[in-house]
Every structure is written in C-alpha cells, then in structure tokens.
Design a protein around this motif. Structure first.
Motif, PDB file in Angstrom:
ATOM      1  N   TYR A 116       0.843  -1.196   0.000  1.00 41.10           N
ATOM      2  CA  TYR A 116       0.000   0.000   0.000  1.00 41.10           C
ATOM      3  C   TYR A 116       0.879   1.247   0.000  1.00 41.10           C
ATOM      4  CZ  TYR A 116      -4.281   2.665   0.870  1.00 41.10           C
ATOM      5  OH  TYR A 116      -5.356   3.518   0.759  1.00 41.10           O
ATOM      6  N   PRO A 117       1.562   1.488  -1.113  1.00 41.94           N
ATOM      7  CA  PRO A 117       2.478   2.636  -1.177  1.00 41.94           C
ATOM      8  C   PRO A 117       1.770   3.984  -1.111  1.00 41.94           C
ATOM      9  CG  PRO A 117       2.229   1.612  -3.337  1.00 41.94           C
ATOM     10  CD  PRO A 117       1.555   0.702  -2.359  1.00 41.94           C
ATOM     11  N   ASP A 118       0.422   3.979  -1.189  1.00 36.45           N
ATOM     12  CA  ASP A 118      -0.307   5.242  -1.053  1.00 36.45           C
ATOM     13  C   ASP A 118      -0.134   5.852   0.330  1.00 36.45           C
ATOM     14  OD1 ASP A 118      -1.197   4.981  -3.615  1.00 36.45           O
ATOM     15  OD2 ASP A 118      -3.210   4.298  -3.090  1.00 36.45           O
ATOM     16  N   THR A 119       0.238   5.021   1.304  1.00 35.28           N
ATOM     17  CA  THR A 119       0.463   5.541   2.654  1.00 35.28           C
ATOM     18  C   THR A 119       1.760   6.342   2.665  1.00 35.28           C
ATOM     19  OG1 THR A 119      -0.664   3.647   3.629  1.00 35.28           O
ATOM     20  CG2 THR A 119       0.726   4.940   5.083  1.00 35.28           C
ATOM     21  N   LYS A 120       1.625   7.648   2.679  1.00 38.81           N
ATOM     22  CA  LYS A 120       2.796   8.521   2.559  1.00 38.81           C
ATOM     23  C   LYS A 120       3.411   8.876   3.907  1.00 38.81           C
ATOM     24  CE  LYS A 120       2.138   8.758  -1.895  1.00 38.81           C
ATOM     25  NZ  LYS A 120       3.001   7.974  -2.799  1.00 38.81           N
TER      26      LYS A 120
END
Length: 396
Positions: A116-120
């Motif tokens: 889940y690379p959207d978690t910045k």
C-alpha cells in the motif's frame, strides 16, 4: 570487518534496571518497567492463568503452530475485542496470531510498505511508546508528529491539525486506552471528533490495544471506541496484546485484526499478514496461545480472569489516588489531573534535573522521560516515593 560498528544506545526503559541494580542507596525503588506487580511488589500471575497452565501441561505436542497461529485462539479473540458488535462486523474481519502487540505493529508497517504505497506518512502523538518510530522507519515510512498532551490533557486541536496537514491515506497510530507513557486518553467526544477527521482525509487507523481492562477496569468500556469505529465500515487494524491483560509478558502472544470493506478483501490482506509473519519469524510461539485460548474458550475461567483483571485495575486506581494525595500534601501542589489519568503510567512533567535528583539522591529510578509506572507502587513504598517526589519538586 565490523570495526566501525558503534555500540547500540542503552534502552530507555530496560537501561534503568542496570542503574537500579548498581545503586547502593538504601530502600531504592524502581518505577520503570510496565509490568503489573502485586501489593507485595512481586510479579503477579493471574490465578486463572495458573489454572489454564495446569490444564494444558503435557496435553499438547511441541509442533509448529499453523502460519495463521493457534486457530482456537482467533475467534474468541475477535469476540473479546468486539463484544456485542461482533456479529455485525465479523464478515469483513480477518485475524492472525502475532508475536505480542509489537509483532502486530511490525506486520502492519511491512504490509503497508509492500502493498500500500499510497500511505505517505505516519501520524503519531508524542511522547508515545518508543518502538513505533524505529519499527516504521525501518520499513522506510516517515512520521508527522504532534504533541500528545497540552496542559496535561489530550491535545485534540494539535492532533486534528496534523491530520489535516498530512497527505491523504496516511496511517494514524492511536493506543486504544491507558496511553503509554502519559496516562492521558481522549474523552468520548474527543475520540469522535478525532476519528471524524481521520475518515474525512481517507486515512487508515492502527489501534495499538495493549491495555484492555487496565484503563477503567471494565473491558467493554475500554474497547468501546474500537467497537464503535468498526461499525463505520472503514478499513483499519488492531494490534492486540495479551501481555498486560493476562500477564503473559514473556509468552509474546497477540492477535492482529484486519478490518476491510468486505470478507474477500479481509481474507486477502490477512493472508499477506500471515506471509509477513512467515518471512519474519516463521511461526508464532505456542505456549501463550494455548493459555489464552484455554481461558477464552471456558466461560467460567474467562469470568474468573476478567474479575481478577478488574481487581488489579482497582488497585492501580486506588494507589494512584493515594500517591497523588500524598504528593499534594507534601509538595503543596495540585495533582488533580494526574489523579484522573488512566492505566499503568503517568508523566507528571518532571525536568531532567528532577529525574536525576530522584535517582542520584533518593534512589528512585525511572526513565529520563519522567514516566512513572504506577504498577510499581504499593502501600509499602508509596510513602518513600511520594516523599522523594515532593523533595525533587521543591529542590531540583
């Protein structure tokens, strides 16, 4: 080959024990470890745990557990967490055993990095449990922090401002109750406003739930925030630990609960969490899982355990009040806010000079953060500690 490797810094909590052991001060006291001690100042083993151990001894082999953990533990752990809302949310929930709560937190950190690379960003109020930052930074996550308290109360405005200023789909870490290290929990209304802000930004929640039962003495009350949030239908995680609530510290037993929008997603995410565990420690420990499942699956033994936990919490509430009363009288200050805090800990706001005074002059050992483990206080040492604290507040 390893000539340039420097020595790791001393652990902020466990390092205090070394200083305590080396001290020659008479009547020295140690207030650093987050372990429940009895009124006699001894390691406490729940009688329900002893009974469960007697039942399981020599009745199980020493084979590996399944990758998901001990199956008879998982469903009753879900029911313990969710209580009367279990049937409403069970069809979008997946759970697996973890190496205590720490293992569950790590599994979330690695899962988000891999899938889940959207978690910045990771949003965290500080001070907090010191392992969050190295665990998530080790998985290449970056933190946005805010001051957990303002005037010894939950800093709701600072928390919401951090959420609003962070990128969408950040991960927000919150302890479910009995905040470590401050003892300061949001009120019910503050929780609602905080979680509304989380949902508005489409963020993910990670509830680290290590102290169920130790905040109020009522396990249902302590779990109410998580139960109500589960009804919103949002994806989130709960890293649950049995270390404190069953006293299974060294058994390293926990359960990671993953809530998704539907069962298919929950099972997919859950399978990846199990894979993270396999890559990290292969399979979970067996003994603690057998103990916990024996208690949770026996209604009478479960009732006994819950009653014992309530007694432990009531002792902490009483000794906290007595400690505050004594410090107030001796130091001439108002510790009403400290008295109202919950759980195993408090942070009265000592300066580093005051902490050093307590350790060097009075033989009262605690971390440099000033965190006091209320669990270490009893009627035999509360006068010693209260007098030392009052002197430090006046003289250091």
């Amino acid at each position: 080959m390893f000539k340039n490797i420097s020595h790791a810094p001393e652990d902020a909590i466990f390092g205090v024990k070394k200083l305590f052991d080396a001290s020659t001060i008479a009547n020295k006291q140690i207030l650093s470890l987050g372990v429940y001690l009895s009124e006699q100042g001894e390691q406490f083993v729940f009688p329900a745990v002893s009974k469960a151990e007697d039942r399981i001894i020599h009745k199980h082999d020493k084979n590996y557990l399944p990758m998901v953990g001990h199956p008879p533990l998982l469903k009753p752990s879900q029911e313990l967490l969710l209580g009367n809302v279990y049937n409403q949310v069970k069809d979008r929930l997946s759970s697996c055993q973890s190496v205590a709560g720490t293992g569950g937190v790590y599994m979330v950190a690695k899962f988000l990095k891999d899938f889940y690379p959207d978690t910045k960003k990771i949003i965290l109020g500080t001070p907090s449990w010191p392992n969050y930052i190295p665990i998530f930074e080790g998985q290449r996550h970056q933190f946005i922090t805010y001051d957990w308290t303002k005037n010894n109360q939950f800093n709701l405005n600072g928390a919401i401002e951090s959420i609003r200023s962070a990128p969408e789909k950040s991960l927000v870490i919150m302890q479910g109750c009995g905040h470590n290290p401050t003892g300061v929990d949001p009120s019910g209304e503050e929780w609602k406003e905080f979680l509304d802000a989380v949902d508005k930004k489409n963020d993910l929640m990670l509830f680290d739930f290590a102290y169920m039962g130790y905040a109020s003495g009522d396990m249902d009350k302590d779990a109410e925030v998580i139960r109500q949030y589960s009804l919103r239908g949002r994806p989130f995680f709960v890293a649950f630990s049995f270390s404190k609530c069953m006293g299974l510290y060294g058994e390293r037993i926990g359960v990671l609960h993953t809530f998704c929008e539907n069962l298919k997603d929950a099972e997919s995410v859950g399978s990846q969490m199990v894979s993270v565990g396999r890559q990290t420690y292969s399979v979970c420990p067996q003994n603690g899982a057998l103990i916990a499942s024996e208690i949770l699956n026996d209604p009478e033994l479960k009732k006994q355990w819950i009653g014992e936990l309530r007694q432990c919490t009531n002792r902490l509430i009483d000794i906290r009040k007595e400690f505050c009363d004594k410090v107030e009288k001796l130091a001439g200050i108002d510790w009403t806010i400290i008295r109202k805090q919950k759980g195993m800990f408090t942070m009265p706001g000592f300066t580093q000079n005051q902490v050093k005074y307590l350790m060097d002059k009075k033989g009262v050992f605690l971390p440099m953060s000033g965190r006091i483990a209320i669990t270490s206080l009893n009627h035999s040492n509360v006068d010693i500690v209260a007098n030392a604290v009052a002197e430090a507040l006046k003289n250091a």
